[in-house]
Structure formats: C-alpha cells, structure tokens
Scaffold this active site. Structure first.
Site, PDB file in Angstrom:
ATOM      1  N   LYS A 160      -6.932   7.969  -0.320  1.00 28.99           N
ATOM      2  CA  LYS A 160      -8.078   8.409   0.501  1.00 28.99           C
ATOM      3  C   LYS A 160      -8.887   9.471  -0.242  1.00 28.99           C
ATOM      4  O   LYS A 160      -9.126  10.580   0.240  1.00 28.99           O
ATOM      5  CB  LYS A 160      -7.622   8.925   1.860  1.00 28.99           C
ATOM      6  CG  LYS A 160      -6.995   7.830   2.702  1.00 28.99           C
ATOM      7  CD  LYS A 160      -7.083   8.060   4.168  1.00 28.99           C
ATOM      8  CE  LYS A 160      -6.547   6.871   4.942  1.00 28.99           C
ATOM      9  NZ  LYS A 160      -5.114   6.597   4.723  1.00 28.99           N
ATOM     10  N   ALA A 188       2.763   0.158  15.814  1.00 31.19           N
ATOM     11  CA  ALA A 188       3.101   1.543  16.171  1.00 31.19           C
ATOM     12  C   ALA A 188       1.926   2.319  16.752  1.00 31.19           C
ATOM     13  O   ALA A 188       2.112   3.194  17.597  1.00 31.19           O
ATOM     14  CB  ALA A 188       3.657   2.259  14.934  1.00 31.19           C
ATOM     15  N   GLY A 205      -0.533   0.890  18.436  1.00 33.04           N
ATOM     16  CA  GLY A 205      -0.956   0.241  19.680  1.00 33.04           C
ATOM     17  C   GLY A 205      -1.927  -0.915  19.538  1.00 33.04           C
ATOM     18  O   GLY A 205      -2.213  -1.604  20.513  1.00 33.04           O
ATOM     19  N   GLY A 206      -2.467  -1.144  18.347  1.00 36.28           N
ATOM     20  CA  GLY A 206      -3.413  -2.250  18.168  1.00 36.28           C
ATOM     21  C   GLY A 206      -2.703  -3.599  18.171  1.00 36.28           C
ATOM     22  O   GLY A 206      -1.529  -3.697  17.814  1.00 36.28           O
ATOM     23  N   SER A 207      -3.461  -4.639  18.573  1.00 31.25           N
ATOM     24  CA  SER A 207      -2.882  -5.987  18.599  1.00 31.25           C
ATOM     25  C   SER A 207      -3.286  -6.746  17.331  1.00 31.25           C
ATOM     26  O   SER A 207      -4.477  -6.801  17.005  1.00 31.25           O
ATOM     27  CB  SER A 207      -3.388  -6.724  19.839  1.00 31.25           C
ATOM     28  OG  SER A 207      -3.691  -8.067  19.531  1.00 31.25           O
ATOM     29  N   GLY A 221      -3.393  -0.011  12.119  1.00 26.63           N
ATOM     30  CA  GLY A 221      -3.337   0.458  13.508  1.00 26.63           C
ATOM     31  C   GLY A 221      -2.647  -0.511  14.447  1.00 26.63           C
ATOM     32  O   GLY A 221      -2.591  -0.259  15.645  1.00 26.63           O
ATOM     33  N   ASP A 257      -3.372   4.269  -1.716  1.00 25.46           N
ATOM     34  CA  ASP A 257      -4.149   4.796  -0.585  1.00 25.46           C
ATOM     35  C   ASP A 257      -4.186   6.322  -0.694  1.00 25.46           C
ATOM     36  O   ASP A 257      -3.530   7.026   0.063  1.00 25.46           O
ATOM     37  CB  ASP A 257      -3.505   4.350   0.725  1.00 25.46           C
ATOM     38  CG  ASP A 257      -4.235   4.882   1.948  1.00 25.46           C
ATOM     39  OD1 ASP A 257      -5.353   5.412   1.792  1.00 25.46           O
ATOM     40  OD2 ASP A 257      -3.682   4.746   3.056  1.00 25.46           O
ATOM     41  N   LYS A 297       0.861  -1.193   0.000  1.00 19.03           N
ATOM     42  CA  LYS A 297       0.000   0.000   0.000  1.00 19.03           C
ATOM     43  C   LYS A 297       0.892   1.236   0.000  1.00 19.03           C
ATOM     44  O   LYS A 297       1.806   1.332   0.818  1.00 19.03           O
ATOM     45  CB  LYS A 297      -0.898  -0.002   1.242  1.00 19.03           C
ATOM     46  CG  LYS A 297      -1.847   1.194   1.315  1.00 19.03           C
ATOM     47  CD  LYS A 297      -2.693   1.167   2.578  1.00 19.03           C
ATOM     48  CE  LYS A 297      -2.015   1.785   3.765  1.00 19.03           C
ATOM     49  NZ  LYS A 297      -1.769   3.226   3.719  1.00 19.03           N
TER      50      LYS A 297
HETATM   51  P1  BMP Z   1       1.619   2.233  10.668  1.00 16.33           P
HETATM   52  O1  BMP Z   1       1.571   0.715  10.830  1.00 16.33           O
HETATM   53  O2  BMP Z   1       2.998   2.754  10.457  1.00 16.33           O
HETATM   54  O3  BMP Z   1       0.874   2.942  11.751  1.00 16.33           O
HETATM   55  O4  BMP Z   1       0.873   2.578   9.275  1.00 16.33           O
HETATM   56  C1  BMP Z   1      -0.511   2.450   9.112  1.00 16.33           C
HETATM   57  C2  BMP Z   1      -0.918   2.764   7.692  1.00 16.33           C
HETATM   58  O5  BMP Z   1      -2.326   2.652   7.588  1.00 16.33           O
HETATM   59  C3  BMP Z   1      -0.556   4.161   7.207  1.00 16.33           C
HETATM   60  O6  BMP Z   1      -0.288   4.064   5.822  1.00 16.33           O
HETATM   61  C4  BMP Z   1      -1.828   4.958   7.419  1.00 16.33           C
HETATM   62  O7  BMP Z   1      -1.952   6.010   6.476  1.00 16.33           O
HETATM   63  C5  BMP Z   1      -2.895   3.904   7.169  1.00 16.33           C
HETATM   64  N1  BMP Z   1      -4.150   4.123   7.893  1.00 16.33           N
HETATM   65  C6  BMP Z   1      -4.181   4.208   9.275  1.00 16.33           C
HETATM   66  O8  BMP Z   1      -3.162   4.127   9.947  1.00 16.33           O
HETATM   67  N2  BMP Z   1      -5.399   4.401   9.886  1.00 16.33           N
HETATM   68  C7  BMP Z   1      -6.561   4.531   9.206  1.00 16.33           C
HETATM   69  O9  BMP Z   1      -7.593   4.683   9.818  1.00 16.33           O
HETATM   70  C8  BMP Z   1      -6.515   4.427   7.806  1.00 16.33           C
HETATM   71  C9  BMP Z   1      -5.305   4.213   7.159  1.00 16.33           C
HETATM   72  O10 BMP Z   1      -5.282   4.098   5.855  1.00 16.33           O
END
Ligand code: BMP
Length: 209
Positions: free
Chosen positions: A60, A166, A168-170, A163, A58, A34
């Site tokens: 958006k 980085a 915090g999600g599992s 999420g 992405d 992505k």
């Molecule tokens: P990271 O694992 O470094 O947090 O990256 C998450 C990715 O998912 C990023 O590309 C971010 O733009 C995307 N993203 C997100 O984090 N939360 C959303 O709600 C939607 C996303 O597209």
C-alpha cells in the site's frame, strides 16, 4: 495476472513456516498470493522468494514520488505485482508504475467500515487517478458491491476485491458486481482445511460467472 480461479490468497501471517504450509495447501485453487507488512517485517523481503508466485506485494505504497520509487526498487526483485494507494496523487502513483517492473494495482476504496466516510466521496477522483497514472488495476471493496460496479464502469480496469468472509462481504455478490479477483485471507488460512476452504470459494466464484 492470469485469471484461472479468480481467487487471491492474502497471507497476513508472521509465521514463515505456516505461510509456506498454507500456500502449498491451496495450490491449484488460487491465482496469486498476496503478502503484506506482517510477513515482510517478520521474515524479511527475501522470504518472498520462497513463496509460490505470482506474488503480490501489498505494501500500500503511499508516499511522495521519490520515496515511492525507493520502495518499489527494493521490492521489485521479489514480487510480480504491487499494491499502491491512489490518494497521494497521480505523480506518486505514476512513479510506482514506472519504477516497479510488474503490474501495479491501486486502492480506490477500502473495505472496512471507517473507510466509507473517507473514500466514498473521493471514489471517482481516485479511480481517475488510477487510470491517468497508468495502473493495471484497482482494489475495491466486496463489503460494498455497488462500489465495485461503479469503479469497474469508470475505469474499465481489472478489479481485485477484498472483504469477503471475515469482513462480511459475499463472494457471489462481489463477483456479480464486477470483481475479477477476490482477495481472501482469514477464511482460508484460519480454516481447519485451508485447501478445502480455498477450493469451496473458487468453485463459488466459478458458479457465479
Ligand atoms: P481477510 O479476508 O482476512 O479480511 O483479508 C483481507 C486482505 O485484504 C488483507 O490482506 C487486507 O490487508 C486486504 N485489504 C482489505 O481487507 N481491504 C482493503 O480495502 C484493502 C486491502 O488490501
């Protein structure tokens, strides 16, 4: 998008050489790459052709239907999937579905803390827009696994979930809540060994299924 590992690499980098190195290191452990504005703005949309696919743009996309159509036409030759927002409404999202010649995923709830106040009360509305506009799947937050379950049950669509790590999600909780694919960026591309990090997350996903 074909599901093998259930892992999508988010390449939020501006350095094209580094992107190519990371993408090559994680090969075999991911189902898709992505990309987002940092890479497209720094390297140009043609750079996407150098990355291994399937490729998710992405962007958006979140504008009036005519502008959405123009954006879709520009990115369409360079990407297999597109991410658009549902909040501009069904007509805007439907335009993406019609103008982009690939799968369109739409955001129904974002993963960062500030998103809760905006999206939580509108989640069902946005999920219904995704279905009515003909989207192929939805994006729902790994930081709120209950939202993943709610969105999955309401739409029946494929769920991509960012999420983890980085933010915090599992990974395990997101998969158990119904996520079909996890989107992971920093935990992979900032790791000393991106290939090893991707492999570990992918095997964690497999263990939960
Ligand atoms: P990271 O694992 O470094 O947090 O990256 C998450 C990715 O998912 C990023 O590309 C971010 O733009 C995307 N993203 C997100 O984090 N939360 C959303 O709600 C939607 C996303 O597209």
């Amino acid at each position: 998008m074909k599901r093998e590992t259930g892992l999508i690499l988010a390449l939020d980098l501006s350095d094209g050489e580094r992107c190519l190195r990371v993408a090559s290191a994680v090969e075999g452990h991911i189902d898709a790459v992505k990309v987002n504005y940092p890479l497209v703005l720094s390297q140009g949309v043609e750079f996407l052709d150098e990355l291994p696919g399937p490729l998710i743009a992405d962007l958006k996309v979140a504008d009036v239907p005519n502008t959405n159509r123009l954006i879709c036409e520009e990115v369409d030759p360079h990407a297999d999937c597109l991410i658009a927002h549902a909040f501009p409404g069904e007509d805007s999202l439907r335009t993406c579905v019609e103008a982009f010649d690939g799968e369109v995923y739409t955001v129904v709830e974002m993963s960062h803390p500030g998103a809760e106040a905006v999206f939580a009360g509108n989640r069902d509305l946005l999920a219904d827009i995704a279905v009515d506009a003909g989207a192929d799947g939805v994006v729902a937050p790994a930081t709120r696994p209950r939202s993943i379950t709610a969105v999955k049950e309401r739409t029946g669509l494929t769920v991509l979930s960012p999420g983890v790590g980085a933010q915090g999600g599992s990974p395990g909780a997101a998969v158990e809540a119904g996520a079909d694919f996890l989107i992971v960026g920093r935990s992979i591309y900032d790791a000393d060994d991106p290939g090893g990090a991707a492999e570990k997350i992918a095997s964690g996903i497999a263990d939960r299924l």
